[in-house]
Design an enzyme around this catalytic site. Structure first.
Site, PDB file in Angstrom:
ATOM      1  N   THR A 178      44.272 -11.041 -30.467  1.00 21.96           N
ATOM      2  CA  THR A 178      42.882 -11.048 -31.022  1.00 21.96           C
ATOM      3  C   THR A 178      42.609 -10.233 -32.247  1.00 21.96           C
ATOM      4  O   THR A 178      41.901 -10.862 -33.027  1.00 21.96           O
ATOM      5  CB  THR A 178      42.050 -10.335 -29.675  1.00 21.96           C
ATOM      6  OG1 THR A 178      42.487 -10.790 -28.426  1.00 21.96           O
ATOM      7  CG2 THR A 178      40.748 -10.414 -30.011  1.00 21.96           C
TER       8      THR A 178
ATOM      9  N   TYR B 224      29.795 -30.106   2.220  1.00 18.55           N
ATOM     10  CA  TYR B 224      28.610 -30.641   1.573  1.00 18.55           C
ATOM     11  C   TYR B 224      28.568 -31.055  -0.004  1.00 18.55           C
ATOM     12  O   TYR B 224      27.606 -31.543  -0.361  1.00 18.55           O
ATOM     13  CB  TYR B 224      27.520 -29.565   1.705  1.00 18.55           C
ATOM     14  CG  TYR B 224      27.731 -28.566   1.089  1.00 18.55           C
ATOM     15  CD1 TYR B 224      26.908 -28.277  -0.262  1.00 18.55           C
ATOM     16  CD2 TYR B 224      28.437 -27.312   1.413  1.00 18.55           C
ATOM     17  CE1 TYR B 224      26.920 -27.304  -1.099  1.00 18.55           C
ATOM     18  CE2 TYR B 224      28.406 -26.364   0.496  1.00 18.55           C
ATOM     19  CZ  TYR B 224      27.700 -26.161  -0.593  1.00 18.55           C
ATOM     20  OH  TYR B 224      27.787 -25.245  -1.373  1.00 18.55           O
TER      21      TYR B 224
ATOM     22  N   ASP C 235      41.357 -22.177 -26.160  1.00 17.34           N
ATOM     23  CA  ASP C 235      39.829 -22.243 -25.960  1.00 17.34           C
ATOM     24  C   ASP C 235      39.212 -23.021 -27.292  1.00 17.34           C
ATOM     25  O   ASP C 235      39.365 -22.656 -28.390  1.00 17.34           O
ATOM     26  CB  ASP C 235      39.243 -20.802 -26.370  1.00 17.34           C
ATOM     27  CG  ASP C 235      39.547 -19.949 -25.179  1.00 17.34           C
ATOM     28  OD1 ASP C 235      39.766 -20.542 -24.021  1.00 17.34           O
ATOM     29  OD2 ASP C 235      39.076 -18.627 -25.200  1.00 17.34           O
ATOM     30  N   PRO C 236      38.504 -24.226 -26.650  1.00 13.38           N
ATOM     31  CA  PRO C 236      37.698 -24.941 -27.637  1.00 13.38           C
ATOM     32  C   PRO C 236      36.764 -24.207 -28.429  1.00 13.38           C
ATOM     33  O   PRO C 236      36.498 -24.485 -29.853  1.00 13.38           O
ATOM     34  CB  PRO C 236      37.297 -26.278 -26.915  1.00 13.38           C
ATOM     35  CG  PRO C 236      38.128 -26.137 -25.595  1.00 13.38           C
ATOM     36  CD  PRO C 236      38.333 -24.856 -25.319  1.00 13.38           C
ATOM     37  N   HIS C 237      36.045 -23.207 -27.824  1.00 12.04           N
ATOM     38  CA  HIS C 237      35.018 -22.456 -28.508  1.00 12.04           C
ATOM     39  C   HIS C 237      35.696 -21.517 -29.775  1.00 12.04           C
ATOM     40  O   HIS C 237      34.882 -20.798 -30.148  1.00 12.04           O
ATOM     41  CB  HIS C 237      34.124 -21.734 -27.692  1.00 12.04           C
ATOM     42  CG  HIS C 237      34.477 -20.688 -26.691  1.00 12.04           C
ATOM     43  ND1 HIS C 237      33.724 -20.335 -25.911  1.00 12.04           N
ATOM     44  CD2 HIS C 237      35.374 -19.627 -26.891  1.00 12.04           C
ATOM     45  CE1 HIS C 237      34.561 -19.347 -25.132  1.00 12.04           C
ATOM     46  NE2 HIS C 237      35.403 -19.122 -25.799  1.00 12.04           N
TER      47      HIS C 237
ATOM     48  N   SER D 266      29.331 -24.300 -10.084  1.00 11.60           N
ATOM     49  CA  SER D 266      28.385 -25.227 -10.903  1.00 11.60           C
ATOM     50  C   SER D 266      28.659 -24.814 -12.308  1.00 11.60           C
ATOM     51  O   SER D 266      28.834 -23.667 -12.779  1.00 11.60           O
ATOM     52  CB  SER D 266      26.903 -24.740 -10.560  1.00 11.60           C
ATOM     53  OG  SER D 266      26.768 -25.275  -9.268  1.00 11.60           O
TER      54      SER D 266
ATOM     55  N   GLY E  81      37.956 -18.158 -22.353  1.00 14.05           N
ATOM     56  CA  GLY E  81      39.310 -17.881 -22.222  1.00 14.05           C
ATOM     57  C   GLY E  81      39.640 -16.758 -21.314  1.00 14.05           C
ATOM     58  O   GLY E  81      40.579 -16.777 -20.706  1.00 14.05           O
TER      59      GLY E  81
HETATM   60  C1  PLP Z   1      44.005 -13.823 -27.138  1.00 13.63           C
HETATM   61  C2  PLP Z   1      42.560 -13.871 -26.306  1.00 13.63           C
HETATM   62  N1  PLP Z   1      42.795 -14.089 -25.100  1.00 13.63           N
HETATM   63  C3  PLP Z   1      41.532 -14.239 -24.366  1.00 13.63           C
HETATM   64  C4  PLP Z   1      40.243 -14.012 -25.100  1.00 13.63           C
HETATM   65  C5  PLP Z   1      39.021 -14.109 -24.395  1.00 13.63           C
HETATM   66  O1  PLP Z   1      38.386 -15.335 -24.535  1.00 13.63           O
HETATM   67  P1  PLP Z   1      36.888 -15.337 -24.249  1.00 13.63           P
HETATM   68  O2  PLP Z   1      36.027 -14.444 -25.286  1.00 13.63           O
HETATM   69  O3  PLP Z   1      36.529 -16.856 -24.559  1.00 13.63           O
HETATM   70  O4  PLP Z   1      36.750 -15.018 -22.985  1.00 13.63           O
HETATM   71  C6  PLP Z   1      40.357 -13.559 -26.163  1.00 13.63           C
HETATM   72  C7  PLP Z   1      39.150 -13.424 -27.106  1.00 13.63           C
HETATM   73  O5  PLP Z   1      38.993 -13.280 -28.175  1.00 13.63           O
HETATM   74  C8  PLP Z   1      41.425 -13.534 -27.050  1.00 13.63           C
HETATM   75  O6  PLP Z   1      41.672 -13.563 -28.481  1.00 13.63           O
END
Ligand code: PLP
Length: 646
Positions: A304, A427, A396-398, A447, A161
């Site tokens: 968060t 290249y 964010d998929p994770h 990469s 993210g």
């Molecule tokens: C609202 C928000 N944005 C961005 C992020 C950053 O994500 P990452 O930890 O995958 O870099 C987070 C992570 O908790 C988040 O809660």
């Protein structure tokens, strides 16, 4: 081993079949598919020019060094496994209620592990002919999820993210300086050359200008003169307005992109922990009076710490109002956490459902209709609906995509924006291939693992990004959150270690699926003493007290600071009986934070007992803590506050 059957086609998805499971219940499927995928890879190597002679001879493979090396590898892997098992955080367990983690989707784990063996690099199509198209497909999935038109939108997978947020600001920065640079290089293309008008051109008009510049072959020269070529100081870019509860990646982004951390303006939040739109409007009006441009605004969908959903509909309305007054700025939505939640509101055709139809639609094709508590509030629904009007969105998929690390993502409303960040290295990039598949030329990273794209792609193919797929898991987590809060409220007051203890959630009805809470001694007005109690609870139910194997439940924590939150936590402190003066004096409240991502904590036959057992575990921990010390341990030196962890 027999070949597994081909996909059985669309139909209701059993959520129970999707994860390895807290007790590895689905291990048979997992093992057999992993074995199959490894076998496939082994055959793939053998079948590539099968007449080639093996390079390694049986004699060489019996040599002492060969055998010793194999032994060494075995030892290292055993050591690795021992380390992983003894210290990893058991995200899969329903006893884990801490950060934004739970079990991940089996199909995603398997897809990522399988793709890893082929080691694709999505920087360029040449090195990832299987997985680059998957990344593009996932980008289209993100776009559809956000209500963008996939014909004109774009998206891709980032490593996280944070990088997606950097990309959002990168686009905003390069676009902001574009009209002023165009006015210098190609004044004939620009209607109003007044610097204030140029710094305030709306996003759509700036993109039209970019188109015209491209057609007249002046794009490269204009970009050389803009922030991209001449640096961020060349034109005044203005301020970046963010909610005070934003993720700290926004400050990092401002630093890295040469905008400057001091240019980030933090807008206070309401007592729902959402950006206060009155404060936002005041900030914009003040900046306009000072003739300071606004580079962009970031709304958060799923903060968060609290999972709060900013009123994106309000931000869009204000953005449009200001645009009509000649004040233009970029709008990014940071939905790193909450983005997949938009699936709650989409039917199988991708239509965003009216609020009234949500309850009927939820439960279609499932074992039983979801209860009222699985339906978010009308305000949250309206915020999600308005996301389609943002210029770009982090998703964010994770996190709520239940995909293993490291997979973030971004969706961009208008792919013309890519013209501002496009690079190509001769290249690496084959000019005859469509730009789309040579991702490295338009993204921040170079990469990058194609295996990540395989993991996200497989998840999206099994679980559609609508109410029939992801929406069902997420609805369960929201329902689980509601059960958690009701359980907490049922233990509002209890005895532990000879004291009466009270407990309060930060919010009785949070926007999403994060629960913050605090315990206090009944009648204790001291915030410092309450903070010590909660710190001790965190200590007992986290890695701080030793191996996690010994913890009966695991939580995370955060500190809400007055400098960031203003008076938003005051009602919460009042409910806990804290003296009103204390907030100003102490200035920080320590809360326990549980992200409820498990789909198992609602809607299964055992979930009520699960919540009951949490309740007795918490009481037991608190009993031990209070017995150990009436004053509860003072804060330990060096214990990190741990704010804003992902
Ligand atoms: C609202 C928000 N944005 C961005 C992020 C950053 O994500 P990452 O930890 O995958 O870099 C987070 C992570 O908790 C988040 O809660």
């Amino acid at each position: 081993m027999t070949t597994p059957p081909k996909g059985s086609g669309p139909g209701p998805v059993s959520l129970e079949a999707l994860f390895l499971g807290p007790q590895s219940e689905n291990q048979e499927f997992f093992r057999s598919m992993l074995e199959f995928l490894i076998e496939e890879h082994v055959h793939w190597r053998r079948d590539f020019h099968p007449k080639d002679h093996p390079l390694l001879t049986p004699k060489e493979m019996r040599a002492p060094e060969f055998l010793a090396t194999a032994d060494r590898m075995r030892e290292v892997l055993l050591d690795l496994s021992a380390r992983l098992k003894s210290t990893s955080t058991p995200w899969f367990s329903t006893r884990y209620l801490g950060h934004m983690n739970s079990d991940t989707l089996m199909v995603s784990n398997l897809a990522q592990m399988a793709a890893l063996l082929y080691n694709p690099n999505n920087v360029t199509y040449e090195s990832s002919m299987a997985t680059s198209p998957m990344e593009i497909e996932c980008g289209q999935d993100f776009a559809r999820l956000m209500g963008y038109d996939p014909r004109t939108a774009w998206g891709h997978i980032t490593s996280d993210g944070t990088i997606a947020n950097y990309e959002g600001l990168w686009l905003a920065r390069n676009l902001k300086s574009f009209p002023a640079a165009a006015a210098e290089i190609a004044p004939e293309l620009v209607e109003d050359r007044d610097p204030w008008a140029l710094a305030n051109l709306s996003i759509d008009r700036s993109l039209d200008l970019l188109d015209v510049a491209k057609r007249s072959n002046q794009l490269a020269e204009i970009l050389r003169r803009s922030a991209r070529g001449a640096g961020a100081g060349r034109f005044p870019l203005g301020k970046l307005l963010v909610s005070s509860t934003r993720h700290y990646s926004w400050e990092k982004a401002a630093d890295l992109l040469g905008i400057g951390v001091e240019q980030v303006v933090r807008i206070p939040v309401t007592d729902r922990f959402r950006m206060d739109l009155n404060e936002f409007q005041e900030a914009v009006d003040r900046l306009v009076r000072e003739k300071t441009p606004i580079l962009g605004v970031v709304g958060v969908v799923g903060t968060t710490e609290e999972g709060a959903v900013d009123e994106i509909d309000g931000l869009v309305r204000l953005r449009d109002q200001y645009a009509r007054r000649g004040i233009g700025f970029y709008l990014h939505v940071d939905a790193a956490y909450g983005g997949y939640g938009r699936a709650l509101f989409l039917d199988s055709r991708g239509t965003f459902l009216p609020y009234e139809r949500l309850r009927d639609a939820w439960g279609k094709g499932t074992e039983r209709p979801g209860p009222e508590s699985a339906v978010p509030s009308r305000e949250v629904w309206a915020a999600y609906r308005a996301m389609s009007a943002a210029d770009s969105i982090t998703v964010d998929p994770h996190k709520m995509g239940y995909v293993p690390y490291s997979a973030g993502g971004i969706a961009i409303r208008d792919r013309r924006l890519l013209g501002l960040v496009s690079y190509s290295a001769a290249y690496v990039f084959d000019r005859d291939n469509p730009l789309d598949l040579n991702l490295g030329s338009v993204i921040l990273e170079g990469s990058k693992a194609g295996a990540t794209a395989a993991g996200v792609w497989a998840a999206h193919r099994v679980l559609p990004l609508n109410r029939d797929g992801y929406g069902r898991i997420i609805a369960r987590t929201i329902e689980g959150t509601d059960h958690f809060i009701r359980t907490l409220r049922s233990m509002r007051e209890f005895s532990a270690g000879g004291e009466r203890i009270v407990c309060e959630p930060l919010l009785a009805n949070p926007d999403y699926n994060i629960v913050c809470m605090a315990f206090n001694f009944k009648g204790n007005p001291s915030l410092a003493r309450m903070n010590r109690l909660n710190e001790a609870i965190y200590h007992a139910s986290s890695y701080e007290s030793g191996p996690l194997y010994n913890d009966k439940w695991i939580t995370s924590h955060t500190e809400l600071e007055r400098t960031i939150y203003g008076d938003a936590p005051r009602p919460f402190l009042d409910r806990l009986g804290i003296d009103p003066e204390e907030w100003a004096r102490v200035g920080t409240v320590y809360v326990l934070r549980s992200v409820v991502m498990h789909p198992w904590l609602a809607h299964t036959s055992t979930y009520p007992e699960k919540w009951e057992s949490y309740l007795s575990i918490m009481k037991g921990d608190i009993d031990t803590i209070v017995r150990g010390s009436k004053e509860v341990r003072p804060p330990r030196a060096g214990s990190a506050p741990g704010r804003r962890k992902g």
